[in-house]
Design an enzyme around this catalytic site. Structure first.
Site, PDB file in Angstrom:
ATOM      1  N   THR A 266       0.828  -1.204   0.000  1.00 22.28           N
ATOM      2  CA  THR A 266       0.000   0.000   0.000  1.00 22.28           C
ATOM      3  C   THR A 266       0.858   1.247   0.000  1.00 22.28           C
ATOM      4  O   THR A 266       1.966   1.257   0.517  1.00 22.28           O
ATOM      5  CB  THR A 266      -0.868   0.117   1.272  1.00 22.28           C
ATOM      6  OG1 THR A 266      -0.018   0.165   2.412  1.00 22.28           O
ATOM      7  CG2 THR A 266      -1.871  -0.976   1.403  1.00 22.28           C
ATOM      8  N   ASP A 267       0.303   2.314  -0.565  1.00 22.31           N
ATOM      9  CA  ASP A 267       0.788   3.605  -0.137  1.00 22.31           C
ATOM     10  C   ASP A 267       0.377   3.735   1.329  1.00 22.31           C
ATOM     11  O   ASP A 267      -0.553   3.067   1.793  1.00 22.31           O
ATOM     12  CB  ASP A 267       0.188   4.736  -0.982  1.00 22.31           C
ATOM     13  CG  ASP A 267       1.070   5.971  -1.007  1.00 22.31           C
ATOM     14  OD1 ASP A 267       1.870   6.142  -0.060  1.00 22.31           O
ATOM     15  OD2 ASP A 267       0.964   6.763  -1.951  1.00 22.31           O
ATOM     16  N   TRP A 268       1.062   4.584   2.067  1.00 23.67           N
ATOM     17  CA  TRP A 268       0.888   4.614   3.523  1.00 23.67           C
ATOM     18  C   TRP A 268      -0.513   5.122   3.891  1.00 23.67           C
ATOM     19  O   TRP A 268      -0.852   6.279   3.670  1.00 23.67           O
ATOM     20  CB  TRP A 268       1.975   5.473   4.147  1.00 23.67           C
ATOM     21  CG  TRP A 268       3.213   4.719   4.522  1.00 23.67           C
ATOM     22  CD1 TRP A 268       3.840   4.742   5.735  1.00 23.67           C
ATOM     23  CD2 TRP A 268       3.988   3.802   3.718  1.00 23.67           C
ATOM     24  NE1 TRP A 268       4.936   3.900   5.727  1.00 23.67           N
ATOM     25  CE2 TRP A 268       5.055   3.319   4.511  1.00 23.67           C
ATOM     26  CE3 TRP A 268       3.872   3.339   2.410  1.00 23.67           C
ATOM     27  CZ2 TRP A 268       5.995   2.410   4.043  1.00 23.67           C
ATOM     28  CZ3 TRP A 268       4.808   2.430   1.928  1.00 23.67           C
ATOM     29  CH2 TRP A 268       5.843   1.970   2.730  1.00 23.67           C
TER      30      TRP A 268
END
Length: 740
Positions: A266-268
């Site tokens: 994931t992106d954060w």
């Protein structure tokens, strides 16, 4: 070497545990002489259910766990695409304050794209990969390959331009060289993350055709040609579902059609649902319950979507074991390729070779946009050593450390050479400096307000000094402040900020010898374009950017950069903005990519709208002449290839590099097609008077379009044109051929 000691400790524990079970032979999964898949399957068989699920979510801000019982170490990740970010605290977003984490800042990826030089992309990847390896990082979060759709996107400076072919050709060598260091590249942001405004929830509506022809090719090249080991899922939604756990994007296309065997990370904070995350292709979840950048939360790591709720759903039979095993296998594969790869080199930090790579990218990426001679005077560039008694340098960007700010791409650098520093090395005390305008500090979420009194004072000082100078070099543009080239927000306007247009007009009134250097990762409005004789598109050039810019301005290096995106005259000319707010930025919930496949030069060509500066454009201090191209045949049958050759001659007086571009146009098609599309380019170095022949190979796939009615790539029989060009708007010659 903390990770080395941790790994040895884990390995000792694993071997002791196996010895206690009367298994004294080395386990297959620990034997790096065994094939990768054999090791993965052996480790999987030894893992409990809890051990299979635990590596799929974070244990710190930039770390995810392995399997300690079996001696399988954790993964360590780092931003970013332009340099290895300073060390972040384990459990908050503050910097750790190390004294050993200063890096080389490489030019922003827009600059790399502007070099049009895949060999430099390889040098870039090798150098940044060595620094990531030395810092014991397993995953480097980059490169970014999202398509430049609007000049307002705050993260365009991290990407590789508007054209999918150019982005593909430049990202592949970068990825390959990073990964030779045993560090995974993590290509981002998959997919359609083409704006920062409302990025966490904006729901993109786009046709299959635009998806396959424009927005996915660079990701596909990264997977199938670059062999990338990880992909970062984007924040935004696509057709109602968050991209980071998306059935079509992850399961059907990425892991299905393309055969990706790596990890989706994931992106954060981009995950939103346990069932979707489990079932729709997410492998490692990072940063949940924060905004990905600043805020903290009362939740623990087990509260992540792929944490305890995922394990619970598996035990309840709601998630099949084949999904669990596939996810665990992908994480193991990534660990074996990186953290447990005993064949990887040691890496190195901030050395002369890395600075040289950064310098080469910077000098080859700088684009000369305009260099007209005034009446009875030569062009202002290059500046000769003794040509002027007094040179005024104006602008906040002449001294600002542009490695600061910008969000996750912020860097702590060992060396910083500003443009003013670089010019002083040449001209010494003949250089006078005036700030001219105030940009304030990099701030997240708001702009620092500058008083009108300060604005007027700085402007008046610069104009007074300009009246006494022989030459004025204005170094302005954008910076890494919020609402400029910065993560988390888009630009609020197409014009230059901080009153720079008024400053430029004031300078012109007292001195016509003005060189305007625009530092940015985006196109900007230029209401003064006709009055300013010389314009340079600079970028965020990294640690040694001041030397690189000075060497181009003085002619030590002949500029050879070409624009990786089109420069519209006004914002309304840009296809994303032509169709109104639903096209960009949307209504805060949804948006529609109404321009479809006509992105960038495809739009300007097809709609016959003249850009301010076209895609692929860039001037030189020398001149080039193209011969008439020669085709190997006039007809191309299915399954065959054609070649087209052209000779290029340096007809000027200094050595230079020219990028020859091949575009292909379909004369008649059952669906709308652009007038032409980039299908090849070669950068050639030529001495004065030297001529070289360049040959392009035209393949059947270069003639194809994606037919979303049939969901397949098709090349229809008929007449095609091959355009040999120095930019999308400067066609040197055209040859025709037929496809049967």
């Amino acid at each position: 070497m903390k990770k080395t000691f941790i790994f040895i400790g884990l390995l000792s524990i694993a071997c002791a545990s196996l010895h206690a079970q009367n298994k004294t032979d080395i386990p297959v999964y620990l034997d790096d002489k065994q094939p990768l898949e054999v090791r993965v399957q052996d480790a999987l068989k030894r893992m409990t259910l809890e051990e299979k699920t635990r590596p799929s979510y974070a244990q710190g801000k930039f770390s995810s766990p392995g399997c300690p019982r079996l001696g399988i170490p954790e993964l360590w990740m780092s931003d970013g695409p332009h340099g290895v970010r300073a060390e972040i605290n384990w459990n908050d977003w503050g910097y750790a304050g190390w004294t050993s984490d200063s890096c080389t800042a490489f030019p922003a990826l827009t600059c790399l794209a502007a070099s049009w030089n895949p060999d430099l992309a390889a040098k870039y990847g090798k150098a940044i990969g060595e620094e990531a390896r030395y810092r014991e990082k397993d995953v480097l979060l980059g490169p970014g390959v999202n398509i430049y759709r609007t000049p307002l996107n705050g993260r365009n400076f991290e990407y590789l331009g508007e054209d999918p072919y150019l982005a593909s050709e430049m990202c592949v060598p970068y990825i390959q060289e990073v990964q030779k260091n045993g560090v995974a590249a993590c290509v981002k942001h998959y997919a359609l993350n083409n704006q920062e405004l409302w990025r966490g929830h904006i729901d993109v509506q786009v046709s299959d055709r635009a998806l396959y022809e424009i927005y996915l090719p660079a990701f596909k090249a990264a997977v199938q040609r670059g062999g990338v080991w990880s992909i970062m899922g984007a924040y935004n939604k696509v057709r109602g579902m968050h991209a980071t756990h998306h059935k079509l994007l992850n399961n059907d296309i990425l892991k299905g059609e393309w055969g990706f065997d790596g990890c989706v990370i994931t992106d954060w904070g981009a995950a939103h649902d346990t069932y979707e995350a489990a079932m729709y292709g997410l492998d490692i979840e990072m940063g949940s319950y924060t905004n990905g950048l600043t805020s903290e939360s009362e939740f623990g790591y087990d509260d992540y979507y792929l944490g305890k709720n995922y394990l619970k759903m598996v035990k309840e039979g709601k998630i099949p074991m084949e999904v669990v095993n596939d996810k665990a296998a992908r994480v193991l594969r990534l660990i074996f390729r990186t953290a447990m790869n005993r064949q990887k080199p040691f890496g190195s930090m901030t050395n002369e070779a890395h600075e040289q790579a950064a310098y080469q990218v910077a000098t080859e990426g700088i684009v000369l946009l305009k260099n007209e001679a005034a009446k009875k005077q030569p062009a202002l560039l290059p500046v000769a050593p003794d040509q002027y008694k007094q040179i005024l340098v104006v602008g906040d960007n002449a001294t600002r450390n542009l490695m600061l700010g910008g969000g996750s791409s912020e860097l702590k650098v060992k060396k910083f050479i500003s443009p003013l520093d670089g010019l002083k090395k040449y001209f010494g005390n003949r250089i006078v400096y005036a700030q001219g305008y105030a940009a304030g500090r990099p701030m997240y979420g708001r702009e620092e307000k500058i008083s009108q009194a300060k604005v007027d004072s700085l402007r008046n000082d610069a104009v007074e000094k300009a009246a006494k100078a022989d030459l004025v070099i204005f170094i302005g543009g954008l910076n890494k402040n919020h609402f400029q080239d910065c993560e988390g927000g888009d630009r609020l306007s197409y014009e230059l900020p901080f009153g720079q247009n008024e400053l430029i007009e004031g300078l012109l009134k007292v001195n016509k010898n003005l060189v305007a250097v625009i530092v940015s990762g985006n196109a900007v409005e230029m209401p003064w374009v006709k009055e300013v004789p010389t314009i340079v598109q600079s970028w965020y050039l990294g640690s040694v950017g001041g030397d690189a810019l000075a060497d181009v301005l003085t002619g030590k290096v002949n500029p050879s950069g070409k624009l990786p995106f089109s420069y519209p005259v006004k914002l309304k000319d840009c296809p994303a903005h032509f169709y109104g707010e639903m096209s960009y930025p949307g209504d805060s919930i949804k948006q529609e990519y109404k321009e479809d496949i006509l992105v960038g030069y495809r739009w300007y060509d097809t709609k016959k709208i003249k850009p301010l500066f076209p895609f692929g454009y860039g001037l030189s201090y020398t001149t080039y002449k193209y011969s008439k191209p020669v085709l190997s045949a006039k007809q191309m049958n299915e399954g065959e290839t054609l070649s087209v050759s052209v000779k290029v001659k340096n007809t000027g007086t200094v050595a230079g590099k020219e990028t020859v571009q091949l575009y292909i146009g379909d004369e008649k098609c059952s669906l709308l097609r652009p007038q032409k599309e980039l299908k090849g380019f070669q950068k050639v170095s030529l001495q004065p008077g030297e001529e070289k022949e360049i040959t392009f190979t035209i393949k059947p796939e270069d003639l194809q379009f994606f037919d979303d009615r049939k969901h397949e790539w098709i090349a229809e029989p008929g007449k095609f044109k091959a355009y040999i060009s120095s930019s999308s708007a400067d066609t040197q010659n055209i040859v025709e051929f037929e496809y049967k």
